[in-house]
Design a protein around this motif. Structure first.
Motif, mmCIF file in Angstrom:
data_model
loop_
_atom_site.group_PDB
_atom_site.id
_atom_site.type_symbol
_atom_site.label_atom_id
_atom_site.label_comp_id
_atom_site.label_asym_id
_atom_site.label_seq_id
_atom_site.Cartn_x
_atom_site.Cartn_y
_atom_site.Cartn_z
ATOM 1 N N PHE A 43 0.841 -1.203 0.000
ATOM 2 C CA PHE A 43 0.000 0.000 0.000
ATOM 3 C C PHE A 43 0.881 1.259 0.000
ATOM 4 O O PHE A 43 0.623 2.200 -0.732
ATOM 5 C CB PHE A 43 -0.894 0.027 1.252
ATOM 6 C CG PHE A 43 -2.210 -0.692 1.097
ATOM 7 C CD1 PHE A 43 -3.209 -0.168 0.292
ATOM 8 C CD2 PHE A 43 -2.466 -1.872 1.769
ATOM 9 C CE1 PHE A 43 -4.433 -0.812 0.157
ATOM 10 C CE2 PHE A 43 -3.680 -2.525 1.644
ATOM 11 C CZ PHE A 43 -4.667 -2.000 0.836
ATOM 12 N N ARG A 44 1.921 1.236 0.837
ATOM 13 C CA ARG A 44 2.786 2.430 0.930
ATOM 14 C C ARG A 44 3.480 2.691 -0.397
ATOM 15 O O ARG A 44 3.690 3.838 -0.791
ATOM 16 C CB ARG A 44 3.813 2.267 2.060
ATOM 17 C CG ARG A 44 3.174 2.321 3.443
ATOM 18 C CD ARG A 44 4.198 2.592 4.529
ATOM 19 N NE ARG A 44 5.120 1.507 4.728
ATOM 20 C CZ ARG A 44 4.882 0.416 5.493
ATOM 21 N NH1 ARG A 44 3.739 0.323 6.149
ATOM 22 N NH2 ARG A 44 5.786 -0.528 5.621
ATOM 23 N N SER A 45 3.838 1.619 -1.079
ATOM 24 C CA SER A 45 4.484 1.774 -2.369
ATOM 25 C C SER A 45 3.548 2.484 -3.349
ATOM 26 O O SER A 45 3.990 3.162 -4.269
ATOM 27 C CB SER A 45 4.854 0.382 -2.894
ATOM 28 O OG SER A 45 5.473 0.465 -4.118
ATOM 29 N N PHE A 46 2.237 2.316 -3.141
ATOM 30 C CA PHE A 46 1.249 2.987 -3.998
ATOM 31 C C PHE A 46 0.778 4.304 -3.358
ATOM 32 O O PHE A 46 -0.382 4.692 -3.503
ATOM 33 C CB PHE A 46 0.070 2.046 -4.262
ATOM 34 C CG PHE A 46 0.385 0.988 -5.286
ATOM 35 C CD1 PHE A 46 -0.014 1.131 -6.611
ATOM 36 C CD2 PHE A 46 1.124 -0.140 -4.937
ATOM 37 C CE1 PHE A 46 0.283 0.156 -7.556
ATOM 38 C CE2 PHE A 46 1.421 -1.117 -5.884
ATOM 39 C CZ PHE A 46 1.002 -0.969 -7.200
ATOM 40 N N ASP A 47 1.681 4.929 -2.612
ATOM 41 C CA ASP A 47 1.473 6.271 -2.055
ATOM 42 C C ASP A 47 0.373 6.374 -1.007
ATOM 43 O O ASP A 47 -0.246 7.424 -0.858
ATOM 44 C CB ASP A 47 1.150 7.300 -3.168
ATOM 45 C CG ASP A 47 2.166 7.249 -4.277
ATOM 46 O OD1 ASP A 47 3.358 7.108 -3.959
ATOM 47 O OD2 ASP A 47 1.760 7.328 -5.452
ATOM 48 N N LEU A 147 -10.737 -4.038 -6.921
ATOM 49 C CA LEU A 147 -10.270 -2.833 -6.225
ATOM 50 C C LEU A 147 -10.824 -1.563 -6.867
ATOM 51 O O LEU A 147 -10.323 -0.469 -6.630
ATOM 52 C CB LEU A 147 -8.740 -2.791 -6.249
ATOM 53 C CG LEU A 147 -8.075 -3.842 -5.359
ATOM 54 C CD1 LEU A 147 -6.674 -4.122 -5.828
ATOM 55 C CD2 LEU A 147 -8.084 -3.388 -3.912
ATOM 56 N N GLU A 148 -11.852 -1.744 -7.642
ATOM 57 C CA GLU A 148 -12.424 -0.596 -8.341
ATOM 58 C C GLU A 148 -12.896 0.444 -7.330
ATOM 59 O O GLU A 148 -13.621 0.118 -6.382
ATOM 60 C CB GLU A 148 -13.624 -1.072 -9.175
ATOM 61 C CG GLU A 148 -13.555 -0.541 -10.594
ATOM 62 C CD GLU A 148 -14.595 -1.210 -11.447
ATOM 63 O OE1 GLU A 148 -14.339 -2.367 -11.816
ATOM 64 O OE2 GLU A 148 -15.621 -0.568 -11.684
ATOM 65 N N GLY A 149 -12.474 1.682 -7.510
ATOM 66 C CA GLY A 149 -12.891 2.749 -6.602
ATOM 67 C C GLY A 149 -11.932 2.939 -5.444
ATOM 68 O O GLY A 149 -11.967 3.942 -4.745
ATOM 69 N N VAL A 150 -11.047 1.970 -5.206
ATOM 70 C CA VAL A 150 -10.107 2.063 -4.088
ATOM 71 C C VAL A 150 -8.788 2.657 -4.575
ATOM 72 O O VAL A 150 -8.106 3.400 -3.868
ATOM 73 C CB VAL A 150 -9.874 0.650 -3.479
ATOM 74 C CG1 VAL A 150 -8.848 0.684 -2.361
ATOM 75 C CG2 VAL A 150 -11.186 0.091 -2.962
ATOM 76 N N ILE A 151 -8.460 2.343 -5.803
ATOM 77 C CA ILE A 151 -7.176 2.753 -6.365
ATOM 78 C C ILE A 151 -7.434 3.261 -7.790
ATOM 79 O O ILE A 151 -8.434 2.882 -8.404
ATOM 80 C CB ILE A 151 -6.225 1.533 -6.306
ATOM 81 C CG1 ILE A 151 -4.812 1.990 -6.046
ATOM 82 C CG2 ILE A 151 -6.305 0.610 -7.492
ATOM 83 C CD1 ILE A 151 -4.020 0.989 -5.258
ATOM 84 N N GLU A 152 -6.577 4.141 -8.299
ATOM 85 C CA GLU A 152 -6.807 4.674 -9.641
ATOM 86 C C GLU A 152 -6.893 3.527 -10.647
ATOM 87 O O GLU A 152 -6.090 2.593 -10.566
ATOM 88 C CB GLU A 152 -5.662 5.592 -10.097
ATOM 89 C CG GLU A 152 -5.401 6.791 -9.230
ATOM 90 C CD GLU A 152 -4.429 6.494 -8.104
ATOM 91 O OE1 GLU A 152 -4.345 5.310 -7.682
ATOM 92 O OE2 GLU A 152 -3.774 7.415 -7.645
ATOM 93 N N PRO A 153 -7.818 3.616 -11.621
ATOM 94 C CA PRO A 153 -8.007 2.505 -12.569
ATOM 95 C C PRO A 153 -6.703 2.101 -13.255
ATOM 96 O O PRO A 153 -6.446 0.918 -13.457
ATOM 97 C CB PRO A 153 -9.003 3.058 -13.585
ATOM 98 C CG PRO A 153 -9.651 4.215 -12.923
ATOM 99 C CD PRO A 153 -8.744 4.722 -11.849
ATOM 100 N N PHE A 159 -1.400 -2.961 -8.740
ATOM 101 C CA PHE A 159 -1.612 -3.181 -7.305
ATOM 102 C C PHE A 159 -2.038 -4.623 -7.025
ATOM 103 O O PHE A 159 -1.563 -5.260 -6.090
ATOM 104 C CB PHE A 159 -2.670 -2.205 -6.760
ATOM 105 C CG PHE A 159 -2.827 -2.321 -5.270
ATOM 106 C CD1 PHE A 159 -1.982 -1.640 -4.417
ATOM 107 C CD2 PHE A 159 -3.789 -3.163 -4.713
ATOM 108 C CE1 PHE A 159 -2.092 -1.785 -3.035
ATOM 109 C CE2 PHE A 159 -3.905 -3.315 -3.338
ATOM 110 C CZ PHE A 159 -3.059 -2.612 -2.497
ATOM 111 N N ARG A 160 -2.923 -5.133 -7.852
ATOM 112 C CA ARG A 160 -3.374 -6.534 -7.665
ATOM 113 C C ARG A 160 -2.200 -7.494 -7.742
ATOM 114 O O ARG A 160 -2.066 -8.398 -6.933
ATOM 115 C CB ARG A 160 -4.381 -6.917 -8.759
ATOM 116 C CG ARG A 160 -5.798 -6.537 -8.461
ATOM 117 C CD ARG A 160 -6.716 -7.120 -9.516
ATOM 118 N NE ARG A 160 -6.981 -8.533 -9.249
ATOM 119 C CZ ARG A 160 -7.989 -8.956 -8.496
ATOM 120 N NH1 ARG A 160 -8.803 -8.086 -7.958
ATOM 121 N NH2 ARG A 160 -8.181 -10.237 -8.278
#
Ligand code: SF4
Length: 457
Positions: A43-47, A147-153, A159-160
């Motif tokens: 998660f941290r890697s994805f800011d 993860l739709e809506g949780v992370i940018e498309p 991320f997955r």
């Protein structure tokens, strides 16, 4: 449940769901220690500013705000989040802003109570002034943890992939721990080594996960495996091998299962716990299976309207499963070249086994089908005993026990049920000691050779 604040049922939809992670602190409950830390690092890697909640120290709070009828993991995770938020409130005073936090609590569509944890915990949080504004991020098995809506498309796929690799690496590091610790050269050295290795791996995930640069992660895993191998004392003979199955939280959360693996080791076992990736693969496999069934059914009934949708989902979930199993195999193979720890089960193979033995079916969802099949697989691979771990009154756990006990009797493989609810059970250690005595006898007679036996009716 004590309430000093009116619960508004709208919050069940407005404050549980898929909320964007950016600029929030994501709070991750600790189920298995390494997995939680590597996922937080991803998660941290994805800011996102993710942190793992301290676990089990808030159990009193969890129990205070539940009626006693809830599943034990619900009490544990509730205690963890309440304790954290209350301490943050005290520490930050007026600067505490509940909207800065997102509580990450995945769910399953049941049919048991896991689908209700987040709804129940929402009601409890809503009963504290201010905490009603802490949102719960819930991804669900019904759409294969989309993860739709949780992370940018545009970053969702990356991320997955990265979070799945985090799960696999955590599984492998746990297998290293269980493979090395019973044979360690000095007491305590494996725990120190794995804790240190986890910190190093966390840092690699934090820096490399978002780029999907898995080469560095693989190299680190090989380095850790190679170094771990040197901690094994070759003079210590191999020990009876025990497989663990059961409810995912209880079997992975060492505090809740009263450190079962260590207790088994103390009584002479080498242990392998069923993995987290097995569960993730099972979810994807389940979606693929369901869409294949729907496609077949609609086709037979000449209902063509939904065929395209089923077909697209078959392609999508089929692709996901292929990727997951391919990566899992790649990581296991690379590490197993350096140390002979146990491989993981393939879900498709587990279903075939269950179909062949005809004692349960994947049509009945929940963990029972996985647990029953994994027990059979352990027995066939020559494990010397199997333990089923579950929360007291857990429906899938008790179903597994009812089905499997007579089968294990017929196969003459030692089997033990271990339900937990947080209380200490004076007879537990004796039961484990007796079980390990039987496992040692099984080991003496059969070693670790797979005994493929027909299940006599
Ligand atoms: S699997 Fe067991 S512990 Fe988990 S929600 Fe279902 S009944 Fe409760």
């Amino acid at each position: 449940m004590k309430s000093n604040h009116q619960h508004n049922f709208d919050s069940q939809t407005s404050s549980i769901g898929k909320f964007h992670l950016q600029n929030k602190t994501v709070l991750i409950p600790e189920m298995n220690r390494i997995g939680a830390h590597l996922i937080a690092a991803t998660f941290r890697s994805f800011d996102s500013n993710a942190r793992v909640l301290k676990t089990y120290t808030g159990l009193d709070l969890g129990k205070k705000h539940t009626s006693g009828k809830e599943c034990f993991p619900c009490q544990v995770t509730l205690g963890d989040i309440l304790l954290f938020l209350k301490s943050e409130q005290e520490k930050l005073g007026a600067a505490f802003d509940p909207e800065n936090y997102l509580y990450f609590l995945p769910e399953s569509d049941g049919p048991c109570r896991f689908g209700m944890y987040n709804k129940f915990q929402r009601m409890v949080l809503d009963s504290f002034p201010g905490l009603d504004r802490v949102k719960i991020v819930s991804i669900t098995t019904t759409d294969g943890y989309s993860l739709e809506g949780v992370i940018e498309p545009e970053r969702m796929l990356a991320f997955r992939k990265a979070s799945y690799i985090a799960v696999v690496v955590a599984d492998i590091m746990e297998r290293l721990l269980w493979r090395i610790r019973p044979y360690e050269t000095r007491e305590g050295v494996t725990d120190e080594f794995i804790e240190n290795a986890m910190r190093q791996m966390e840092s690699i995930f934090e820096h490399n996960a978002a780029e999907n640069d898995f080469g560095g992660i693989l190299a680190k895993l090989e380095e850790i495996t190679g170094a771990g191998r040197t901690l094994i004392d070759p003079a210590i003979p191999r020990k009876p091998l025990i497989g663990i199955v059961g409810e995912i939280f209880l079997r992975m959360h060492a505090q809740s299962n009263q450190d079962l693996i260590r207790v088994l080791e103390r009584h002479g076992a080498e242990v392998v716990n069923s993995s987290l990736a097995e569960w993730v693969n099972y979810i994807t496999y389940g979606q693929l299976r369901e869409n294949k069934n729907n496609f077949r059914l609609d086709f037979k009934q000449l209902k063509f309207a939904g065929l395209k949708d089923h077909f697209q989902k078959i392609i999508s979930f089929g692709g996901d499963l292929f990727y997951q199993e391919m990566r899992q195999k790649q990581f296991y193979n690379r590490a197993r070249r350096l140390l002979d720890f146990e491989h993981d089960h393939k879900v498709g193979h587990l279903e075939k086994l269950l179909r062949k033995e005809d004692i349960f079916t994947f049509d009945v969802t929940t963990e029972t089908c996985l647990s029953v099949a994994a027990i059979l697989q352990f027995a066939k691979e020559g494990y010397n005993g199997v333990v089923n771990v579950y929360p007291f009154t857990c429906m899938p756990g008790m179903t597994t026990s009812a089905i499997v006990k007579p089968v294990m009797n017929r196969m003459r493989v030692p089997y033990l049920d271990t339900p937990y609810d947080g209380s200490s059970q004076p007879g537990r250690e004796t039961a484990i000691r007796t079980f390990m005595h039987q496992a040692a006898q099984h080991f003496q007679r059969h070693g670790r050779k797979g005994i493929i036996q027909k299940l006599a009716a």
